[in-house]
Design a protein around this motif. Structure first.
Motif, mmCIF file in Angstrom:
data_model
loop_
_atom_site.group_PDB
_atom_site.id
_atom_site.type_symbol
_atom_site.label_atom_id
_atom_site.label_comp_id
_atom_site.label_asym_id
_atom_site.label_seq_id
_atom_site.Cartn_x
_atom_site.Cartn_y
_atom_site.Cartn_z
ATOM 1 N N LYS A 60 0.911 -1.279 -0.129
ATOM 2 C CA LYS A 60 -0.096 0.080 0.184
ATOM 3 C C LYS A 60 0.961 1.427 -0.119
ATOM 4 N N PRO A 61 0.367 2.384 -0.457
ATOM 5 C CA PRO A 61 1.074 3.633 -0.404
ATOM 6 C C PRO A 61 1.370 4.043 1.339
ATOM 7 N N LEU A 62 2.275 4.813 1.273
ATOM 8 C CA LEU A 62 2.699 5.242 2.569
ATOM 9 C C LEU A 62 2.874 6.964 2.403
ATOM 10 N N ASP A 63 1.885 7.208 3.407
ATOM 11 C CA ASP A 63 1.801 8.614 3.472
ATOM 12 C C ASP A 63 3.106 9.176 4.538
ATOM 13 N N TYR A 64 3.887 9.735 3.915
ATOM 14 C CA TYR A 64 5.052 10.154 4.980
ATOM 15 C C TYR A 64 5.003 11.598 5.094
ATOM 16 N N HIS A 65 4.650 12.358 6.005
ATOM 17 C CA HIS A 65 4.879 14.046 6.238
ATOM 18 C C HIS A 65 4.148 14.356 5.096
ATOM 19 N N GLY A 66 2.993 14.192 4.545
ATOM 20 C CA GLY A 66 2.378 14.864 3.345
ATOM 21 C C GLY A 66 2.937 14.674 2.090
ATOM 22 N N GLU B 120 12.613 10.186 -2.979
ATOM 23 C CA GLU B 120 12.988 11.309 -2.190
ATOM 24 C C GLU B 120 12.449 11.375 -0.811
ATOM 25 N N SER B 121 11.168 11.004 -0.765
ATOM 26 C CA SER B 121 10.715 11.007 0.740
ATOM 27 C C SER B 121 11.135 9.765 1.427
ATOM 28 N N LEU B 122 11.340 8.445 0.599
ATOM 29 C CA LEU B 122 11.738 7.294 1.218
ATOM 30 C C LEU B 122 13.057 7.583 1.678
ATOM 31 N N LYS B 123 13.839 8.252 0.822
ATOM 32 C CA LYS B 123 15.309 8.338 1.321
ATOM 33 C C LYS B 123 15.438 9.309 2.526
ATOM 34 N N SER B 124 14.559 10.277 2.636
ATOM 35 C CA SER B 124 14.505 11.127 3.676
ATOM 36 C C SER B 124 14.108 10.391 5.059
#
Length: 410
Positions: free
Chosen positions: A268-274, A299-303
């Motif tokens: 499933k998709p992951l909502d990571y800080h918007g 880039e969000s996953l990398k963060s």
């Protein structure tokens, strides 16, 4: 919206989720869009003996404006000392904490990932004391969700905003056991069923769990020999029973920090800080994340992975069968609280000390020695599928089916 269900939902949250005690302070963190519901929860808390109810409002649109427009870039490295002391003081006074989590899953689209990462890190450093206390169940806490317009439209994009909010409320009432008669009895029955599975997993005391499915997941997780499976409810040091997440369908434990090997593929998709991270995979070697891919939100996953050293390791292993209320709703919520309770999941970052025998009384140094991961973050991501098989391997090498075709064998 059914007003009777709304009141019942608020009552279950305050009376069963938080289990507010006489003369106890309740701190409510809420988006400003959810103010009406937060006030309803406050009223119920006062009527059930709360000493005080303190509101901590959040506005994600204001945060977006700051990310986009702030001219002084170093502001994202800062977290106010007063805010740190605010939470520390209420923790030390034994307050209970209710978090209303209702984020627009794409509100930070186009925002600098570097600014988000630094801001998240500064905040998590500032709230480390607070977060450690809650993850160790030293204070009562509960996380719930309430529809907002933007979130509802993401879940139900083909109807009007009003209809989307109504549909999301109906879904929440259904999967949180509010609309089926006696909600208190339903939750008590649910807790008992979950604890039976907890007991079974603890009796087996598996050394490894092996995950496989057709999506490409092929993962072997070593479990700490002192690991405890928990689920459905927790207890504060004073003996107050509470439910940390509403809804909750999971039973969970911690892995050995250096004992995870193989590849896992998200379901499933992951909502990571918007920001949404979609169709991603993570590869582990000796516990550490050594590679990751994502079709969207790389880039969000990398963060997330590079937030600190501990974010390169897992802190939680959670089992949720495919045949469960949220999964059966066939709704993708774009909200981790709901989506993680529709799917087996793992968590990047900090481990729960309570998942280790005697862990709640261990120092950080002792927890490190026992292989319980430490991090500034704890982020769940979903891996469960309809064809997921999980096999437990005991210390003497016996293989025991735990999941077959997405569901518990027992």
């Amino acid at each position: 919206m059914n007003k009777d269900y709304l009141k019942k939902y608020a009552e279950i949250i305050v009376k069963v989720g938080i289990n507010i005690q006489d003369n106890q302070t309740l701190v409510i963190s809420s988006p400003i869009e959810c103010a009406e519901f937060a006030r309803m929860a406050a009223e119920i808390a006062y009527k059930n003996g709360a000493r005080d109810v303190v509101m901590d409002w959040d506005d994600e649109m204001s945060s977006r404006i700051k990310y986009l427009e702030a001219k002084h870039d170093d502001v994202f490295n800062e977290f106010p000392e007063w805010n740190k002391k605010y939470y520390q003081e209420y923790v030390d006074k034994g307050a209970a904490f209710l978090g209303i989590y209702a984020s627009d899953p794409e509100i930070m689209k186009g925002v600098s990932e570097d600014r988000i990462k630094r801001n998240v890190k500064a905040k998590n450093i500032g709230l480390k004391y607070f977060n450690d206390k809650l993850m160790n169940d030293q204070n009562v806490w509960c996380v719930v969700s309430v529809p907002t317009n933007s979130w509802a439209k993401k879940v139900f994009p083909d109807v009007s905003e009003e209809e989307a909010v109504e549909s999301l409320w109906k879904a929440i009432f259904s999967v949180t056991r509010i609309n089926g008669g006696d909600a208190v009895k339903a939750w008590n029955d649910h807790k008992l069923a979950g604890k039976k599975r907890v007991d079974i997993m603890n009796k087996y005391n598996f050394k490894y769990l092996v995950y496989k499915n057709s999506a490409g997941t092929d993962l072997r997780i070593e479990l700490n020999p002192k690991a405890l499976w928990l689920g459905c409810s927790s207890f504060s040091p004073e003996g107050t029973e509470f439910i940390a997440n509403i809804p909750t369908e999971e039973i969970f434990t911690l892995p050995s920090k250096n004992g995870v090997n193989g590849k896992v593929v998200s379901s499933k998709p992951l909502d990571y800080h918007g920001n949404l991270i979609e169709n991603f995979s993570i590869t582990f070697k000796d516990g550490k994340i050594v590679d990751y891919t994502a079709e969207k939100g790389y880039e969000s996953l990398k963060s997330l992975v590079e937030l600190d050293e501990g974010s390169h390791y897992l802190g939680e292993v959670a089992l949720v069968q495919y045949d469960s209320p949220i999964s059966n709703s066939k709704i993708l919520f774009y909200n981790t609280l709901f989506d993680e309770n529709a799917s087996c999941h793992l968590a990047i970052g900090q481990a729960y000390p309570t998942c280790l025998q005697g862990g709640d009384k261990m120092s950080r140094e002792q927890l490190d020695k026992e292989g319980a991961n430490d991090s500034l973050t704890h982020v769940d991501f979903m891996i469960g599928t309809e064809d997921l098989d999980i096999t437990g391997i005991t210390a003497d090498g016996k293989e025991v089916p735990v999941f077959r075709k997405g569901n518990f064998v027992f």
